[in-house]
Design a protein around this motif. Structure first.
Motif, mmCIF file in Angstrom:
data_model
loop_
_atom_site.group_PDB
_atom_site.id
_atom_site.type_symbol
_atom_site.label_atom_id
_atom_site.label_comp_id
_atom_site.label_asym_id
_atom_site.label_seq_id
_atom_site.Cartn_x
_atom_site.Cartn_y
_atom_site.Cartn_z
ATOM 1 N N SER A 23 29.322 17.440 14.257
ATOM 2 C CA SER A 23 29.883 18.710 13.784
ATOM 3 C C SER A 23 30.996 19.220 14.702
ATOM 4 O O SER A 23 31.889 19.933 14.256
ATOM 5 C CB SER A 23 28.789 19.775 13.648
ATOM 6 N N GLU A 24 30.952 18.821 15.965
ATOM 7 C CA GLU A 24 32.009 19.192 16.909
ATOM 8 C C GLU A 24 33.178 18.209 16.886
ATOM 9 O O GLU A 24 34.131 18.364 17.648
ATOM 10 C CB GLU A 24 31.430 19.271 18.329
ATOM 11 N N GLY A 25 33.087 17.192 16.021
ATOM 12 C CA GLY A 25 34.175 16.221 15.892
ATOM 13 C C GLY A 25 34.221 15.190 17.006
ATOM 14 O O GLY A 25 35.236 14.542 17.206
ATOM 15 N N ARG A 26 33.120 15.005 17.709
ATOM 16 C CA ARG A 26 33.083 14.027 18.797
ATOM 17 C C ARG A 26 32.791 12.628 18.247
ATOM 18 O O ARG A 26 31.953 12.459 17.372
ATOM 19 C CB ARG A 26 32.042 14.415 19.827
ATOM 20 N N LEU A 27 33.494 11.649 18.768
ATOM 21 C CA LEU A 27 33.283 10.266 18.356
ATOM 22 C C LEU A 27 32.072 9.678 19.062
ATOM 23 O O LEU A 27 31.829 9.959 20.240
ATOM 24 C CB LEU A 27 34.504 9.418 18.709
ATOM 25 N N LEU A 28 31.321 8.850 18.346
ATOM 26 C CA LEU A 28 30.273 8.051 18.959
ATOM 27 C C LEU A 28 30.984 6.841 19.564
ATOM 28 O O LEU A 28 31.561 6.029 18.843
ATOM 29 C CB LEU A 28 29.236 7.603 17.928
ATOM 30 N N ILE A 29 30.983 6.747 20.870
ATOM 31 C CA ILE A 29 31.674 5.647 21.544
ATOM 32 C C ILE A 29 30.818 4.392 21.523
ATOM 33 O O ILE A 29 31.288 3.307 21.199
ATOM 34 C CB ILE A 29 32.018 6.020 23.000
ATOM 35 N N MET A 30 29.545 4.553 21.874
ATOM 36 C CA MET A 30 28.687 3.384 22.002
ATOM 37 C C MET A 30 27.228 3.819 22.073
ATOM 38 O O MET A 30 26.921 4.913 22.538
ATOM 39 C CB MET A 30 29.046 2.630 23.298
#
Length: 127
Positions: A23-30
């Protein structure tokens, strides 16, 4: 310069944390996992936060909820890989097909068979 902040969470916090990050627009890196020196499972979920990586770490749990419904293939592939290589379970994840290891290489969940070279040669008449 990139920094990493490690934050411990519980199994119950995995999905709410992923929903908040999404919801905060953060990418899942790994998503990565290992067994620590005491043979305890450790799963880390790394999310982007500008130049910082937020690393949410769950310790002592080999069964966790899947976040593939939240992060789609970014989570699904990592969860399937961890499931296949380490035998950790992600509830709700479809593991009906292997990701990359054929069934003939496995002895139970997450156990890769290692065949000594002399046995392989004997099986293939290459002595």
């Amino acid at each position: 310069m990139q920094t990493n902040t490690k934050l411990p969470i519980t199994k119950e916090e995995v999905v709410p944390t992923a929903e908040q990050m999404r919801s905060e627009g953060r990418l899942l890196i790994m998503i990565h996992a290992h067994l620590d020196k005491d043979n305890q499972p450790v799963v880390c979920y790394d999310y982007s936060n500008g130049p910082e990586v937020l690393s949410y770490e769950v310790r002592g749990e080999s069964t966790l909820p899947s976040i593939s419904a939240i992060y789609s293939a970014a989570a699904e592939w990592a969860e399937r890989e961890i499931n296949e290589l380490l035998g950790f379970t992600f509830e709700g994840l479809d593991t009906s097909e292997r990701l990359f290891l054929p069934d003939s290489m496995l002895d139970g969940q997450g156990q890769i068979l290692v065949t000594p070279i002399n046995v392989l040669r004997e099986k293939n008449n290459l002595l």
